[in-house]
Design an enzyme around this catalytic site. Structure first.
Site, PDB file in Angstrom:
ATOM      1  N   SER A  64     -45.188 -25.453 -36.249  1.00 47.81           N
ATOM      2  CA  SER A  64     -44.911 -24.615 -35.081  1.00 47.81           C
ATOM      3  C   SER A  64     -43.865 -25.282 -34.202  1.00 47.81           C
ATOM      4  CB  SER A  64     -46.174 -24.440 -34.229  1.00 47.81           C
ATOM      5  OG  SER A  64     -47.266 -24.004 -35.005  1.00 47.81           O
TER       6      SER A  64
ATOM      7  N   HIS B 197     -44.396 -29.302 -34.207  1.00 46.77           N
ATOM      8  CA  HIS B 197     -45.706 -29.854 -34.548  1.00 46.77           C
ATOM      9  C   HIS B 197     -46.115 -29.364 -35.937  1.00 46.77           C
ATOM     10  CE1 HIS B 197     -49.668 -31.520 -33.878  1.00 46.77           C
ATOM     11  NE2 HIS B 197     -50.183 -30.402 -34.355  1.00 46.77           N
TER      12      HIS B 197
ATOM     13  N   ASN C   5     -41.106 -28.678 -28.659  1.00 47.21           N
ATOM     14  CA  ASN C   5     -41.712 -29.665 -29.553  1.00 47.21           C
ATOM     15  C   ASN C   5     -41.934 -29.031 -30.915  1.00 47.21           C
ATOM     16  OD1 ASN C   5     -43.200 -32.080 -30.325  1.00 47.21           O
ATOM     17  ND2 ASN C   5     -45.096 -30.906 -30.039  1.00 47.21           N
TER      18      ASN C   5
ATOM     19  N   ASP D 288     -49.769 -30.556 -27.405  1.00 44.71           N
ATOM     20  CA  ASP D 288     -49.420 -29.640 -28.494  1.00 44.71           C
ATOM     21  C   ASP D 288     -49.810 -28.204 -28.161  1.00 44.71           C
ATOM     22  OD1 ASP D 288     -48.332 -31.680 -30.117  1.00 44.71           O
ATOM     23  OD2 ASP D 288     -50.318 -32.237 -30.805  1.00 44.71           O
TER      24      ASP D 288
END
Ligand code: GAR
Length: 211
Positions: A135, A108, A106, A144
């Protein structure tokens, strides 16, 4: 490496991956883009590049787990090696993505562990931070959360607004994501329990990318 991208909106990070792949800088094939929003520009982008574009409507499922199981079944049908969450604004059911641990990342817009969740630029400004960033992390059950592979850092300047920060950071996000997917495609990164291995050696801290 067969990559599936999940995106809920604009799709600029997806576009960065497509551009890098088309430019010969990333040895991946984006085999599908899935979205929870039928109007997502990310789906339009995928269609315009002859990539399978799949809208899966959460309202047609009784609960989150039902939706997520269907989502990951579609991804498995595409024979994905890697799943990239690029602005996918849903919390995932931990059991549904468990088979993909270590193969799902992911991006973020904050220097995790600071500011998980929403409004990260505003929160960094309100806290009086001097630095902000983005990140890329392996996805785990924590929102997250999950071990951070790499970060990009920008300075917060006098007079910065939420908008100015967001747009300056977005350009860096694109390079960060391309760099991380590049490391994964080269087989240089692995997740072992909570530890990230780079070339077989445990990462003591997130990488700073791009250099
Ligand atoms: C990006 O800034 C990404 O970091 C963020 O959504 C934006 C998507 O932009 N993701 C999150 O906030 C996830 N928690 P894009 O659709 O133009 O790539």
């Amino acid at each position: 490496m067969r990559v599936v991208v999940l995106a809920s909106g604009r799709g600029s990070n997806l576009e960065a991956l497509i551009d890098a792949q088309r430019g010969g800088h990333l040895p991946i094939r984006i085999v599908g883009v899935l979205s929870d929003k039928h109007e997502a520009r990310a789906l339009e982008l995928a269609r315009s590049h002859d990539i399978a574009a799949i809208h899966l409507d959460p309202r047609q499922f009784p609960d989150r787990r039902g939706y997520d199981l269907a989502l990951f079944a579609r991804i498995a049908d595409l024979h994905a090696d890697l799943i990239v969450l690029a602005g996918f604004m849903r919390i995932l059911d931990a059991e549904a993505f468990a088979p993909w641990l270590g193969r799902i990342i992911n991006i973020h817009p904050s220097l995790l562990p600071r500011y998980p969740g929403l409004h990260t630029h505003r929160r960094a400004l309100e806290a009086g931070d001097r630095e902000h960033g983005a990140s890329v992390h392996f996805v785990t059950a924590e929102l997250d959360g999950g071990p951070v592979i790499a970060q990009t850092v920008i300075e917060i300047a006098e007079g910065d607004t939420e908008g100015s920060l967001a747009s300056r950071l977005l350009a860096r996000e694109h390079r960060l994501l391309v760099a991380c997917v590049g490391l994964l495609a080269a087989g240089r990164l692995a997740l072992r329990a909570d530890t990230i291995l780079l070339d077989g050696v445990a990462l003591a801290a997130p990488l700073r990318l791009p250099d």
